[in-house]
Design an enzyme around this catalytic site. Sequence first.
Site, PDB file in Angstrom:
ATOM      1  N   LYS A   1     -51.923 -72.588  29.101  1.00 53.68           N
ATOM      2  CA  LYS A   1     -51.509 -71.327  29.743  1.00 53.68           C
ATOM      3  C   LYS A   1     -50.101 -71.523  30.261  1.00 53.68           C
ATOM      4  O   LYS A   1     -49.811 -72.514  30.951  1.00 53.68           O
ATOM      5  CB  LYS A   1     -52.463 -71.017  30.879  1.00 53.68           C
ATOM      6  CG  LYS A   1     -52.010 -69.908  31.808  1.00 53.68           C
ATOM      7  CD  LYS A   1     -53.153 -69.507  32.689  1.00 53.68           C
ATOM      8  CE  LYS A   1     -52.685 -68.748  33.907  1.00 53.68           C
ATOM      9  NZ  LYS A   1     -53.786 -68.201  34.671  1.00 53.68           N
TER      10      LYS A   1
HETATM   11  C1  5RP Z   1     -52.966 -70.500  39.456  1.00 56.69           C
HETATM   12  C2  5RP Z   1     -53.369 -69.973  38.158  1.00 56.69           C
HETATM   13  C3  5RP Z   1     -53.693 -68.566  38.164  1.00 56.69           C
HETATM   14  O1  5RP Z   1     -54.961 -68.323  37.693  1.00 56.69           O
HETATM   15  C4  5RP Z   1     -52.814 -67.745  37.310  1.00 56.69           C
HETATM   16  O2  5RP Z   1     -51.578 -68.271  37.029  1.00 56.69           O
HETATM   17  C5  5RP Z   1     -52.679 -66.469  37.956  1.00 56.69           C
HETATM   18  O3  5RP Z   1     -52.566 -65.466  37.115  1.00 56.69           O
HETATM   19  P1  5RP Z   1     -51.414 -64.422  37.396  1.00 56.69           P
HETATM   20  O4  5RP Z   1     -50.125 -65.190  37.408  1.00 56.69           O
HETATM   21  O5  5RP Z   1     -51.511 -63.505  36.213  1.00 56.69           O
HETATM   22  O6  5RP Z   1     -51.731 -63.751  38.696  1.00 56.69           O
HETATM   23  O7  5RP Z   1     -53.455 -70.634  37.165  1.00 56.69           O
HETATM   24  O8  5RP Z   1     -51.854 -71.240  39.343  1.00 56.69           O
END
Ligand code: 5RP
Length: 245
Positions: A151
Amino acid sequence: MLAIDHGYFQGPTTGLERVDITILPLLPYADTLMLTRGILRSVIPPTYTRGIVLRASGGPSILKELSDEEIALDIEDAIRLNAAALAVQVFIGGPYETRTVHNMTRLVDMGMRYGIATLAVTAVGREMVRDARYMRLACRICAELGATYVKTYYVAEGFDTVTASCPVPIVIAGGKKLPENEALEMAHNAVQQGAAGVDMGRNIFQAESPVAMIQAVRKVVHEGASPREAYDFYLSEKERERGKA
Ligand code: 5RP
């Protein structure tokens, strides 16, 4: 994927204060839910049968150095909770870079024994530049060392080089709340440039109409909707939701 694990380091994040009220209506539209075991056990009903990505790293709060994480989950509990994947932050370039990489490789090894995937989350420290060069570096290291998928953040310049140089699937985080049309455009651009999907949190649950937004994001990811089509859908769904209230 719908990410609601923010509380593991920032407590009751805006939009997640009452997961039972704000998030449960979104579940029918989420392919996968990324969350902590605490919220899974206490709030998510057992009737939820789709994918679960469990937050498996943690330690510091927003008051401390965020890269100072350790593995925060035992593999037996992940099995008990029927996790499809374990999520771990990897802070390339951060003060605790090596530890976070080793957290990931240990989770990969534990997960491999039981067929549970590992999602490496490339966490960008405050001192890092969020550009394609950095994302290429971080994503590739995670993939080389065994992450099942990664991710990362979308970058406007050269995101296609990030996906092209990463041999495992990439999903993007949404990041800070944007106007809904911009968030849909970002999701569209990411998928067009090789992302396998999105793992969005704030841009869904902090939207004016989260139920409309998650469906609009689905349209982009699963149906190839253009940003304009998805935004028009969002606006009409938002009106429909308002009518129900
Ligand atoms: C925390 C994470 C979060 O789940 C994620 O990054 C959050 O999602 P978004 O940026 O879309 O609010 O991995 O670091």
